[in-house]
Design a protein around this motif. Structure first.
Motif, PDB file in Angstrom:
ATOM      1  N   MET A   1      18.728 -12.811   3.383  1.00  0.00           N
ATOM      2  CA  MET A   1      17.804 -11.690   3.436  1.00  0.00           C
ATOM      3  C   MET A   1      16.911 -11.878   4.659  1.00  0.00           C
ATOM      4  N   GLN A   2      16.690 -10.781   5.436  1.00  0.00           N
ATOM      5  CA  GLN A   2      15.819 -10.874   6.595  1.00  0.00           C
ATOM      6  C   GLN A   2      14.459 -10.301   6.213  1.00  0.00           C
ATOM      7  N   LEU A   3      13.411 -11.060   6.480  1.00  0.00           N
ATOM      8  CA  LEU A   3      12.060 -10.677   6.109  1.00  0.00           C
ATOM      9  C   LEU A   3      11.150 -10.996   7.279  1.00  0.00           C
ATOM     10  N   PHE A   4      10.394 -10.010   7.761  1.00  0.00           N
ATOM     11  CA  PHE A   4       9.483 -10.205   8.894  1.00  0.00           C
ATOM     12  C   PHE A   4      10.202 -10.833  10.087  1.00  0.00           C
ATOM     13  N   ASN A   5      11.353 -10.306  10.413  1.00  0.00           N
ATOM     14  CA  ASN A   5      12.154 -10.792  11.538  1.00  0.00           C
ATOM     15  C   ASN A   5      12.560 -12.249  11.403  1.00  0.00           C
ATOM     16  N   GLU A   6      12.552 -12.768  10.206  1.00  0.00           N
ATOM     17  CA  GLU A   6      12.999 -14.138   9.955  1.00  0.00           C
ATOM     18  C   GLU A   6      14.004 -14.108   8.818  1.00  0.00           C
ATOM     19  N   GLU A   7      14.987 -14.945   8.929  1.00  0.00           N
ATOM     20  CA  GLU A   7      15.938 -15.073   7.833  1.00  0.00           C
ATOM     21  C   GLU A   7      15.285 -15.901   6.730  1.00  0.00           C
ATOM     22  N   VAL A   8      15.331 -15.398   5.512  1.00  0.00           N
ATOM     23  CA  VAL A   8      14.782 -16.114   4.373  1.00  0.00           C
ATOM     24  C   VAL A   8      15.938 -16.498   3.465  1.00  0.00           C
ATOM     25  N   ASP A   9      16.066 -17.772   3.191  1.00  0.00           N
ATOM     26  CA  ASP A   9      17.099 -18.258   2.293  1.00  0.00           C
ATOM     27  C   ASP A   9      16.571 -18.156   0.870  1.00  0.00           C
ATOM     28  N   ILE A  10      16.992 -17.135   0.157  1.00  0.00           N
ATOM     29  CA  ILE A  10      16.487 -16.900  -1.196  1.00  0.00           C
ATOM     30  C   ILE A  10      16.824 -18.077  -2.099  1.00  0.00           C
ATOM     31  N   TYR A  11      18.020 -18.603  -1.969  1.00  0.00           N
ATOM     32  CA  TYR A  11      18.428 -19.731  -2.801  1.00  0.00           C
ATOM     33  C   TYR A  11      17.483 -20.915  -2.600  1.00  0.00           C
TER      34      TYR A  11
ATOM     35  N   LEU B   1       9.512 -11.547  -3.335  1.00  0.00           N
ATOM     36  CA  LEU B   1      10.393 -11.318  -2.194  1.00  0.00           C
ATOM     37  C   LEU B   1      11.002  -9.921  -2.224  1.00  0.00           C
ATOM     38  N   THR B   2      11.382  -9.474  -3.408  1.00  0.00           N
ATOM     39  CA  THR B   2      11.959  -8.135  -3.558  1.00  0.00           C
ATOM     40  C   THR B   2      10.934  -7.062  -3.219  1.00  0.00           C
ATOM     41  N   GLU B   3       9.702  -7.221  -3.701  1.00  0.00           N
ATOM     42  CA  GLU B   3       8.648  -6.251  -3.409  1.00  0.00           C
ATOM     43  C   GLU B   3       8.337  -6.209  -1.919  1.00  0.00           C
ATOM     44  N   MET B   4       8.324  -7.369  -1.274  1.00  0.00           N
ATOM     45  CA  MET B   4       8.073  -7.416   0.159  1.00  0.00           C
ATOM     46  C   MET B   4       9.183  -6.708   0.926  1.00  0.00           C
ATOM     47  N   GLN B   5      10.421  -6.905   0.503  1.00  0.00           N
ATOM     48  CA  GLN B   5      11.547  -6.252   1.162  1.00  0.00           C
ATOM     49  C   GLN B   5      11.473  -4.738   0.997  1.00  0.00           C
ATOM     50  N   ILE B   6      11.096  -4.284  -0.185  1.00  0.00           N
ATOM     51  CA  ILE B   6      10.965  -2.841  -0.439  1.00  0.00           C
ATOM     52  C   ILE B   6       9.889  -2.246   0.462  1.00  0.00           C
ATOM     53  N   MET B   7       8.743  -2.936   0.589  1.00  0.00           N
ATOM     54  CA  MET B   7       7.670  -2.441   1.451  1.00  0.00           C
ATOM     55  C   MET B   7       8.120  -2.369   2.901  1.00  0.00           C
ATOM     56  N   LEU B   8       8.822  -3.396   3.368  1.00  0.00           N
ATOM     57  CA  LEU B   8       9.311  -3.394   4.745  1.00  0.00           C
ATOM     58  C   LEU B   8      10.316  -2.272   4.986  1.00  0.00           C
ATOM     59  N   ASP B   9      11.202  -2.058   4.019  1.00  0.00           N
ATOM     60  CA  ASP B   9      12.183  -0.983   4.143  1.00  0.00           C
ATOM     61  C   ASP B   9      11.489   0.375   4.234  1.00  0.00           C
ATOM     62  N   ARG B  10      10.433   0.562   3.452  1.00  0.00           N
ATOM     63  CA  ARG B  10       9.689   1.827   3.497  1.00  0.00           C
ATOM     64  C   ARG B  10       9.015   2.010   4.853  1.00  0.00           C
ATOM     65  N   LEU B  11       8.450   0.936   5.392  1.00  0.00           N
ATOM     66  CA  LEU B  11       7.801   1.026   6.698  1.00  0.00           C
ATOM     67  C   LEU B  11       8.792   1.373   7.795  1.00  0.00           C
ATOM     68  N   ARG B  12       9.970   0.809   7.717  1.00  0.00           N
ATOM     69  CA  ARG B  12      10.986   1.042   8.744  1.00  0.00           C
ATOM     70  C   ARG B  12      11.556   2.446   8.687  1.00  0.00           C
ATOM     71  N   THR B  13      11.611   3.036   7.496  1.00  0.00           N
ATOM     72  CA  THR B  13      12.262   4.332   7.352  1.00  0.00           C
ATOM     73  C   THR B  13      11.280   5.488   7.254  1.00  0.00           C
ATOM     74  N   SER B  14       9.970   5.215   7.241  1.00  0.00           N
ATOM     75  CA  SER B  14       9.016   6.310   7.101  1.00  0.00           C
ATOM     76  C   SER B  14       8.998   7.142   8.387  1.00  0.00           C
ATOM     77  N   GLU B  15       8.892   8.431   8.210  1.00  0.00           N
ATOM     78  CA  GLU B  15       8.883   9.343   9.341  1.00  0.00           C
ATOM     79  C   GLU B  15       7.458   9.541   9.825  1.00  0.00           C
ATOM     80  N   ARG B  16       7.310   9.698  11.137  1.00  0.00           N
ATOM     81  CA  ARG B  16       6.001   9.993  11.702  1.00  0.00           C
ATOM     82  C   ARG B  16       5.637  11.440  11.397  1.00  0.00           C
ATOM     83  N   LEU B  17       4.368  11.656  11.124  1.00  0.00           N
ATOM     84  CA  LEU B  17       3.889  13.010  10.914  1.00  0.00           C
ATOM     85  C   LEU B  17       3.730  13.695  12.260  1.00  0.00           C
ATOM     86  N   ASP B  18       3.995  14.977  12.285  1.00  0.00           N
ATOM     87  CA  ASP B  18       3.832  15.746  13.510  1.00  0.00           C
ATOM     88  C   ASP B  18       2.376  16.183  13.593  1.00  0.00           C
TER      89      ASP B  18
END
Length: 101
Positions: A1-11, A30-47
């Protein structure tokens, strides 16, 4: 899993915990952090619409609200803008409109 531009070994993260409850808690975090990062990456800018300063100021003065909005008179605001003008120049590459008057 990649988190904050770093590979995180979940195991490895889960093995370093002391108990099953701690392992579940770590996995949930870790799951909650990944969800937050995914939302930040996919959120659209407001016009945003650029404000026409002259129309805005004219409307506020007409309604008698300029002092309430800017806590100074229009004249004081204009003087302050002139004092700060060289610091207020916007970057053309960031701007979608014409230069400030």
């Amino acid at each position: 899993m990649q988190l904050f531009n770093e590979e995180v070994d979940i195991y490895e993260e889960l093995q370093s915990t002391c108990s099953a409850a701690e392992a579940l808690d770590t996995l949930q975090q870790l799951t909650e952090m990944q969800i937050m990062l995914d939302r930040l990456r996919t959120s659209e800018r407001l016009d945003h619409q650029r404000l026409d300063w002259h129309d805005h100021a004219k409307q506020l003065m007409h309604e008698g609200l300029f002092v309430n909005e800017y806590t100074m008179s229009y004249e004081a605001h204009s003087e302050l803008v002139e004092i700060l003008r060289s610091y207020l120049q916007r970057k053309e590459y960031n701007s979608g409109g014409p230069p400030l008057p």
